[in-house]
Design a protein around this motif. Structure first.
Motif, mmCIF file in Angstrom:
data_model
loop_
_atom_site.group_PDB
_atom_site.id
_atom_site.type_symbol
_atom_site.label_atom_id
_atom_site.label_comp_id
_atom_site.label_asym_id
_atom_site.label_seq_id
_atom_site.Cartn_x
_atom_site.Cartn_y
_atom_site.Cartn_z
ATOM 1 N N UNK A 144 0.823 -1.217 0.000
ATOM 2 C CA UNK A 144 0.000 0.000 0.000
ATOM 3 C C UNK A 144 0.849 1.256 0.000
ATOM 4 N N UNK A 145 2.021 1.202 0.656
ATOM 5 C CA UNK A 145 2.781 2.428 0.857
ATOM 6 C C UNK A 145 4.170 2.403 0.211
ATOM 7 N N UNK A 147 5.443 0.562 -2.076
ATOM 8 C CA UNK A 147 5.415 0.408 -3.531
ATOM 9 C C UNK A 147 4.361 1.298 -4.189
ATOM 10 N N UNK A 148 3.909 2.309 -3.455
ATOM 11 C CA UNK A 148 2.853 3.181 -3.984
ATOM 12 C C UNK A 148 3.317 3.987 -5.193
ATOM 13 N N UNK A 149 4.631 4.090 -5.392
ATOM 14 C CA UNK A 149 5.139 4.818 -6.548
ATOM 15 C C UNK A 149 5.607 3.898 -7.651
ATOM 16 N N UNK A 150 5.318 2.619 -7.512
ATOM 17 C CA UNK A 150 5.804 1.632 -8.475
ATOM 18 C C UNK A 150 4.603 0.913 -9.101
ATOM 19 N N UNK A 151 4.873 0.073 -10.090
ATOM 20 C CA UNK A 151 3.808 -0.691 -10.739
ATOM 21 C C UNK A 151 4.049 -2.172 -10.467
ATOM 22 N N UNK A 216 -4.361 -2.026 -7.413
ATOM 23 C CA UNK A 216 -5.238 -0.873 -7.187
ATOM 24 C C UNK A 216 -6.601 -1.094 -7.827
ATOM 25 N N UNK A 331 -3.678 5.926 4.316
ATOM 26 C CA UNK A 331 -4.220 5.682 2.980
ATOM 27 C C UNK A 331 -5.439 4.759 3.037
ATOM 28 N N UNK A 334 -7.446 1.975 -2.506
ATOM 29 C CA UNK A 334 -7.008 2.499 -3.789
ATOM 30 C C UNK A 334 -7.446 1.499 -4.849
ATOM 31 N N UNK A 336 -8.674 2.572 -8.061
ATOM 32 C CA UNK A 336 -9.010 3.424 -9.196
ATOM 33 C C UNK A 336 -8.803 2.772 -10.558
ATOM 34 N N UNK B 27 4.435 7.688 -15.329
ATOM 35 C CA UNK B 27 3.383 7.154 -14.470
ATOM 36 C C UNK B 27 2.629 8.264 -13.744
ATOM 37 N N UNK B 31 0.385 8.043 -10.231
ATOM 38 C CA UNK B 31 0.815 8.776 -9.042
ATOM 39 C C UNK B 31 -0.273 9.741 -8.571
ATOM 40 N N UNK B 33 -3.500 9.486 -9.039
ATOM 41 C CA UNK B 33 -4.622 8.731 -8.469
ATOM 42 C C UNK B 33 -4.301 8.248 -7.057
ATOM 43 N N UNK B 34 -3.053 7.864 -6.851
ATOM 44 C CA UNK B 34 -2.678 7.309 -5.551
ATOM 45 C C UNK B 34 -2.494 8.403 -4.505
ATOM 46 N N UNK B 141 10.302 1.542 6.427
ATOM 47 C CA UNK B 141 8.881 1.613 6.770
ATOM 48 C C UNK B 141 8.442 0.408 7.606
ATOM 49 N N UNK B 311 12.213 3.428 -7.057
ATOM 50 C CA UNK B 311 10.966 2.856 -6.534
ATOM 51 C C UNK B 311 10.762 3.251 -5.076
ATOM 52 N N UNK B 314 10.003 7.005 -4.802
ATOM 53 C CA UNK B 314 8.649 7.353 -5.219
ATOM 54 C C UNK B 314 7.603 6.879 -4.221
ATOM 55 N N UNK B 315 7.854 5.729 -3.568
ATOM 56 C CA UNK B 315 6.946 5.285 -2.508
ATOM 57 C C UNK B 315 6.883 6.326 -1.400
ATOM 58 N N UNK B 318 4.985 9.490 -2.618
ATOM 59 C CA UNK B 318 3.524 9.350 -2.529
ATOM 60 C C UNK B 318 3.066 9.563 -1.080
ATOM 61 N N UNK B 322 0.708 12.624 0.227
ATOM 62 C CA UNK B 322 -0.566 12.361 0.912
ATOM 63 C C UNK B 322 -0.628 13.099 2.241
#
Lengths: 429, 429
Positions: A144-145, A147-151, A216, A331, A334, A336, B27, B31, B33-34, B141, B311, B314-315, B318, B322
């Motif tokens: 959820x957090x 890897x939130x910037x990854x796919x 997501x 969060x 998600x 979407x 992406x 990003x 949307x998240x 985290x 990665x 970016x996590x 995000x 938020x």
């Protein structure tokens, strides 16, 4: 630090709940320091109030869970009773009455997670559930957090300890399924009614939750293709060994290569002994996550048990309490991408098929023709003959599952095929 | 969803920074949307403005990083320049000017994390740094949040990919250190000046960060006992093999058994081939975390590289975005335990000592007496003789490191000991 404590209501005081209560007491100072305020156990809802519960003030015990969550002064409800009802109604009531919720309830989240998330959002509460998937192993939060910037493209793992224990026993001792299940039951790894574990329901619920978070989108337990381990035989395990493989119950969530859909499935599969998941023994869990930028990550640890699950619950409790103090929420859902879940037939996989065939010339040609007609390409064939009977072990290349099961269907109809001894998917290569 | 974008300033546009910028563009919809709002790259501070940077609007490029973080409209500063200055001043200026910070700067965090955290708290900003430890592997985290309700007792792992690549090469090919380093350099796994990696500075910074978070205290890089891999020989690796072990550069953070202090150290060590860390190949990282309730968890993945590190960045981006939208901040520094860091001499460990000795009667007795005098108990001794010379390989039981190094000191003084061929600690048993 705030001196007025945050109030926690505990719903359920079994193996996990009692451990949560114990740690809340023994580690109260640490929790207070990490949260920024003390946390107080304000009530414990149980079914059997007469049971002696060491370390818990009997005045906190109640059988009226609804009244407890309706009190209005509860900051966080910890739900560890499991099952759909009354857990669902209690969680919703908790949100309505000002509480955030920490839950370990995989069945409920996999069945009705969207509605619960919507209720949490409506009332501005948190819904955290790290403990619902793979016990103490941080998976929900990393997905959820972190890897939130990854796919994320794939989640593959062992998420049920009971079945892993049974399959591991079968693999190491050569025991059959029943014998290994008996041992698991005797050692407390399997419940008296092992259905939820051995039929894959527990793993399917976790797969639904993981797929939803990873991609997501929304995936319910009914969207997950599910096969348990009750039909795995000692012969299957021996056959896997001959291939340099072992058998594991895998939960696999995948994004289709075109990105337009996802799949989620739980089934036994052969994986190579060289694969890290092959060495996950006993009741441990391990999950691989493949993401576009991060690459391949693995998370490993105890997937069940009172203490490990309590660790996950308490981590969520600290986070939710911090959010409460900061008047924020973490969060939420998600979903979407709204990606559809494709049926099992569209999953691309490999089969290991063991056939009992007549030991006469031309059988292999017949069998090979069936594969070719279904568009399934053969990787290897091993033929073994004895006394007019023979066995044929075929391992296919990757093909849609529908084509592979169509092939098995057609093979069963051949006169020369006396029986299909076993079918198992091959993963992790 | 908010339509006004959050503005991100990127400090540094090398391997990691360019990948962060690329993913922010490719992406962008995911990003947004998240996060709940679009994110916009508002400026990129670089040293060499003339370099062509594909996909980045040249108008965003500046050499004046200070002016960029002082603009006042920046929501999040991503710092991927590394080193102590100007990174430290820029981060502090960012906080003062309204921005939260995502950093991958292990050296700075291990040197001055407390001051940075204090600055973040003073101005009500976030400081996130998942990318500073073990690349894409979620570790900061999980330790800060998932295990916030548990008591971590030990963190042990491989946190430097360059040295793992070199040791792995030495192990698999029998190559010496220099040869393996050359290969690592040729393949881009080692930098032109490999000092930070091979002397253990990089791993020590990560150990300091991990120990601080795990034990809720402050550990600086100077508190970490550090030995690199430059003195590991092909003979050491061969010796490890004979013991059923391999050699890894380990970062080990431990809480003392009485709970009153902690230790953090980085050094090469022999670990059994059966240990999961033994099978961590090439430049991968893996970290074990042992917690009271959770038990033993393992996290595995690519520990470095542009994409994996991006990665993690970016996590964090995000999460920080938020928080910005929710007008909250995530968990700050947790250092309330104020546990002292004990020196290496107090660490309890085991030694593998290889001695060149005279091949005559009584030598073993002399050597054994030295161990006894230092209070070090011997586990195994292996003696090999050739042409009047002999080697003696001693593996000890667990003892304080000071007693073990005192033993080595005393052994060197024995007439019959011609030399101490190698000393290595043994871990993971």
């Amino acid at each position: 630090m705030r001196t007025r404590p945050l109030k926690v209501a505990l719903l359920g005081c079994g193996v996990v709940g009692s451990e949560v209560a114990r740690i809340m007491t023994t580690h109260a100072d640490d929790l207070a320091a990490r949260i920024g305020a003390p946390v107080e156990l304000a009530g414990v809802a149980v079914r059997r109030p007469s049971k002696v519960r060491e370390g818990i003030d009997p005045a906190l015990i109640t059988t009226d869970a609804t009244a407890l969550v309706q009190r209005g002064d509860i900051d966080v409800v910890v739900e560890v009773i499991g099952g759909i009802e009354p857990a669902r109604a209690l969680i919703t009531t908790a949100f309505e009455n000002g509480a955030s919720v920490v839950s370990a309830n995989k069945a409920l989240l996999a069945e009705d997670g969207a509605a619960l998330h919507a209720a949490a959002e409506k009332y501005g509460r948190d819904l955290y559930y790290e403990a619902a998937v793979a016990g103490a192993i941080p998976l929900v939060r990393p997905l959820r957090e972190s890897l939130a910037g990854d796919k994320v493209n794939r989640v593959l793992g062992i998420v049920n300890g009971t079945t892993n224990f049974i399959l591991d026993k079968m693999d190491t001792s050569g025991a059959g399924y029943s014998e290994a299940l008996d041992e698991a039951t005797a050692l407390g790894y399997a419940e008296a009614d092992p259905t939820a574990d051995v039929e894959g329901f527990d793993a399917a619920a976790k797969a639904a939750i993981l797929a939803g978070i990873a991609f997501h989108t929304r995936v319910k337990i009914g969207d997950v293709h599910r096969e348990g381990i009750t039909e795995v035989t000692a012969a299957d395990i021996a056959s896997a060994r001959r291939m340099g493989c072992t058998v594991k119950l895998l939960a696999i969530c995948e994004r289709a290569s075109d990105g337009a859909s996802v799949t989620a499935r739980v089934h036994p599969a052969m994986i190579p002994l060289s694969h890290p998941l092959a060495s996950v023994r006993e009741a441990y869990n391990a999950v691989f996550v493949e993401a576009e930028a991060a690459g391949q990550l693995m998370f490993y640890g105890p997937g069940a048990g009172g203490s490990p699950t309590a660790s996950a619950v308490l981590g969520d409790l600290v986070a939710v309490c911090r959010n409460k103090l900061g008047e924020s929420t973490g969060p939420g859902e998600s979903a979407y991408t709204r990606l559809p879940v494709s049926p099992m037939g569209e999953v691309v996989t490999r089969y290991h098929i063991s056939l009992d065939v007549a030991d006469k010339p031309g059988v292999l040609a017949q069998v090979a023709t069936v594969f070719a007609e279904q568009g399934v390409s053969i990787d290897t064939v091993r033929q073994q003959g004895k006394d007019g009977e023979a066995s044929l072990v075929v391992v296919t290349h990757r093909a849609p599952d529908a084509a592979l099961s169509g092939t098995v269907e057609a093979l069963r109809k051949l006169d020369t095929v006396r029986g299909v001894a076993s079918i198992m998917r091959v993963e992790g290569e």
